[in-house]
Enzyme design. Structure first.
Site, PDB file in Angstrom:
ATOM      1  N   SER A 164     -18.672  24.518   8.091  1.00 40.38           N
ATOM      2  CA  SER A 164     -18.994  25.934   8.303  1.00 40.38           C
ATOM      3  C   SER A 164     -19.943  26.532   7.282  1.00 40.38           C
ATOM      4  O   SER A 164     -20.398  27.667   7.473  1.00 40.38           O
ATOM      5  CB  SER A 164     -17.702  26.756   8.338  1.00 40.38           C
ATOM      6  OG  SER A 164     -17.020  26.548   9.558  1.00 40.38           O
ATOM      7  N   TYR A 166     -11.907  35.103  11.908  1.00 39.61           N
ATOM      8  CA  TYR A 166     -12.931  34.056  11.899  1.00 39.61           C
ATOM      9  C   TYR A 166     -13.217  33.553  13.312  1.00 39.61           C
ATOM     10  O   TYR A 166     -12.297  33.215  14.069  1.00 39.61           O
ATOM     11  CB  TYR A 166     -12.434  32.902  11.041  1.00 39.61           C
ATOM     12  CG  TYR A 166     -13.513  31.979  10.541  1.00 39.61           C
ATOM     13  CD1 TYR A 166     -14.203  32.275   9.369  1.00 39.61           C
ATOM     14  CD2 TYR A 166     -13.832  30.802  11.210  1.00 39.61           C
ATOM     15  CE1 TYR A 166     -15.181  31.425   8.878  1.00 39.61           C
ATOM     16  CE2 TYR A 166     -14.806  29.951  10.732  1.00 39.61           C
ATOM     17  CZ  TYR A 166     -15.482  30.263   9.569  1.00 39.61           C
ATOM     18  OH  TYR A 166     -16.443  29.424   9.084  1.00 39.61           O
TER      19      TYR A 166
END
Length: 583
Positions: A115, A244
């Site tokens: 990420s 998220y």
């Protein structure tokens, strides 16, 4: 007209109670004296000892025999861009006979980022299109979401109100949409029906419209992704709380492609990777011979691609390239400085007092422990995890410095990247603060005099409090330190304090000389310290800047004249119309 208060100003004494309260941001000029700073030298020695011990520890917490990693501490200084570096090659990798990658870590060895890719994704967007559209609804650029926007009006519990979700909400993890569709978090993609039932889940019919028919394999195309995503319940209402979402970054890429008419990979390469010379960074499919590939390649995740979700977590890079990325962000190499400053701000706070969320940053508020002063440093980080890899980039804008961490191993302990960050940060933040103070003491401290106006002051630094201390400030024979605090606060101070902090404003001339602005904070340190009040504060100086003005010029604004060699020549008090030369 003179007030009784001004006439009654008198010296008094009392124990110090309230803290010095600087503005948010650096309290000294950014440090660049890394090679001469005793604080930095001590920090580097301590880091060397810490990671030497780490490399000899094969406990379940570290697993040094099977975990390789690379670390760089970097700055934007042209003279000292690399403050500290450390590379560890796991014994299992060095002895491997079945790897097609490198067998020794260095600055150019390529790891997977997970990420941390999201930083590249936002950077590419900002370079390509800026942030002018960030408050526009995503439905303006993604027709699939526009077609589904009305569903939420009939049933908000079951549908995302996509017309309320902005581009900035997606970048700042505030859309309220689900984390993934079909990938990673989807149990039916990880386990067969019998295994899932053994874990306590009920059986699902193949005809169930909620059962993903794509995800990890086969991967979803755009049509399949939206058909599935638009059936998913939202996690929260937009802008309610950070949550998220990898899906948000996939959608961001679709939107930028619609705006610019190019593939996202092309834009990433043309706007970020190539201009910055990141020759060991890849959007997808890197050469295996450059890579750190632990264990069995097919099991490591090296080859696995995320398809249309690539913008959320697919990329590969080296620790040297990640450091170059960090320098470029801090230097505003590809963006206007004002846009960089907007980017390096929280999008939202979180439920943790010291933490926030940015674009796509995690924001940590690090306390610098001054005995007489409240000072926090905002650290902007992005971590990643995929397969046998973990990563972390941390930026410290107050110092124009940061660090990068890349890790590879068959069984990396879950928090290894942040455990390393804790070691790095504990040494670096105090050392960088001390280095900046050492530098400020050498550059700014001393006596400044304007004989024509009978004006003078003395600048010092103190290790127990932030900023440049103003002492013996006199104008026309008057004690300006007391007068400034009186006029700012409206009462006679007991312990008047004036300290200067960088304003982030400077004018650079063709010959290299500068005018550099600093802002003063006027305080009475005799006010009571407040540590447990719900609303009252002892650190609200941000509301008082430019609170005393004389002929349109603020009493709290000072301008340093710095020559082409970097030496301070004078300090100007704008309100007093006085230029005091440094002796």
């Amino acid at each position: 007209m003179k007030t009784p208060l001004l006439l009654a100003v008198a010296a008094a004494t009392a124990a110090l109670a309230g803290p010095n309260c600087p503005p948010l941001g650096p309290v000294y000029e950014k440090p660049y004296n890394f090679k001469t700073s005793s604080a930095i030298q001590a920090a580097v020695a301590n880091l060397t000892a810490s990671f030497t011990a780490w490399d000899q520890n094969n406990s379940s917490v570290i697993r040094a025999n099977t975990t390789s990693y690379s670390i760089e501490v970097f700055s934007t200084s042209k003279e000292n861009p690399l403050i500290f570096s450390w590379h560890h090659t796991a014994a299992s990798l060095a002895a491997a006979t079945n790897t097609s990658g490198v067998r020794k870590t260095d600055a150019n060895a390529v790891y997977r980022l997970g990420s941390l890719t999201k930083v590249f994704t936002v950077y590419a967007w900002l370079v390509q299109d800026g942030d002018a559209k960030w408050n526009e609804p995503i439905t303006k650029y993604v027709p699939e979401l526009a077609a589904a926007a009305d569903r939420a009006k009939a049933d908000p519990v079951a549908n995302v109100p996509w017309d309320e979700v902005t581009i900035g909400a997606l970048a700042g993890q505030l859309s309220g949409a689900i984390r993934d569709y079909g990938l990673m978090s989807e149990i039916t993609q990880e386990f067969n029906q019998g295994e899932a039932m053994g874990l306590g889940f009920p059986p699902l019919e193949d005809s169930d419209p909620m059962l993903p028919k794509c995800g990890e394999w086969p991967q979803c195309n755009r049509t399949e992704f939206f058909n599935g995503l638009l059936r998913a319940y939202p996690s929260f209402a937009p802008f309610a709380t950070p949550a998220y979402t990898n899906t948000g970054y996939q959608i961001l890429a679709y939107a930028l492609e619609a705006i610019k008419g190019k593939s996202f990979q092309t834009m990433m390469e043309e706007s970020v990777l190539q201009p910055l010379g990141l020759n060991h960074t890849y959007y997808r499919d890197p050469p295996a011979e450059e890579g750190i590939i632990p264990g069995v390649r097919s099991e490591s995740g090296w080859n696995y691609q995320l398809g249309d979700e690539n913008p959320a977590g697919n990329m590969y890079s080296s620790v040297g390239d990640i450091s170059s990325l960090g320098r470029a962000i801090l230097r505003s190499t590809l963006l206007p400085p004002a846009l960089t400053r907007r980017w390096l701000k929280p999008a939202s706070m979180s439920s943790e007092l010291v933490a926030g969320v940015g674009y796509p940053w995690g924001v940590r508020r690090v306390v610098v422990p001054y005995r007489q002063g409240k000072r926090v440093v905002d650290a902007f980080n992005k971590a990643g995890r995929i397969g046998y890899y973990a990563s972390l980039l941390v930026l410290l804008p107050d110092y124009d410095a940061g660090f990068s961490v890349l890790i590879a191993g068959e069984d990396i302990p879950g928090n290894t990247n942040f455990n390393m960050a804790d070691i790095l940060g504990a040494q670096l933040v105090p050392a960088l603060e001390a280095a900046a103070r050492e530098q400020a003491e050498a550059k700014f401290s001393g006596e400044y005099v304007d004989e024509a106006r009978n004006a003078s002051l003395r600048l010092t630094t103190q290790s127990d409090r932030p900023g440049l201390g103003v002492e013996n400030w006199v104008s026309n024979g008057t004690d300006m330190q007391t007068i400034a605090v009186v006029m700012q606060g409206g009462y006679a101070p007991v312990s008047p304090s004036v300290r200067l902090y960088p304003a982030g404003l400077e004018t650079v001339r063709a010959d290299g000389s500068k005018r550099v602005a600093f802002k003063a904070v006027f305080e009475d340190l005799n006010l009571p310290a407040r540590t447990d009040s719900m609303f009252s504060t002892d650190c609200g100086t941000w509301v008082s800047f430019t609170g005393v003005v004389y002929g349109t010029q603020p009493l709290d604004q000072f301008i340093f004249e710095v020559d082409a060699e970097g030496k301070v020549v004078s300090i100007e008090s704008l309100a007093l119309r006085s230029v005091m030369k440094k002796r």
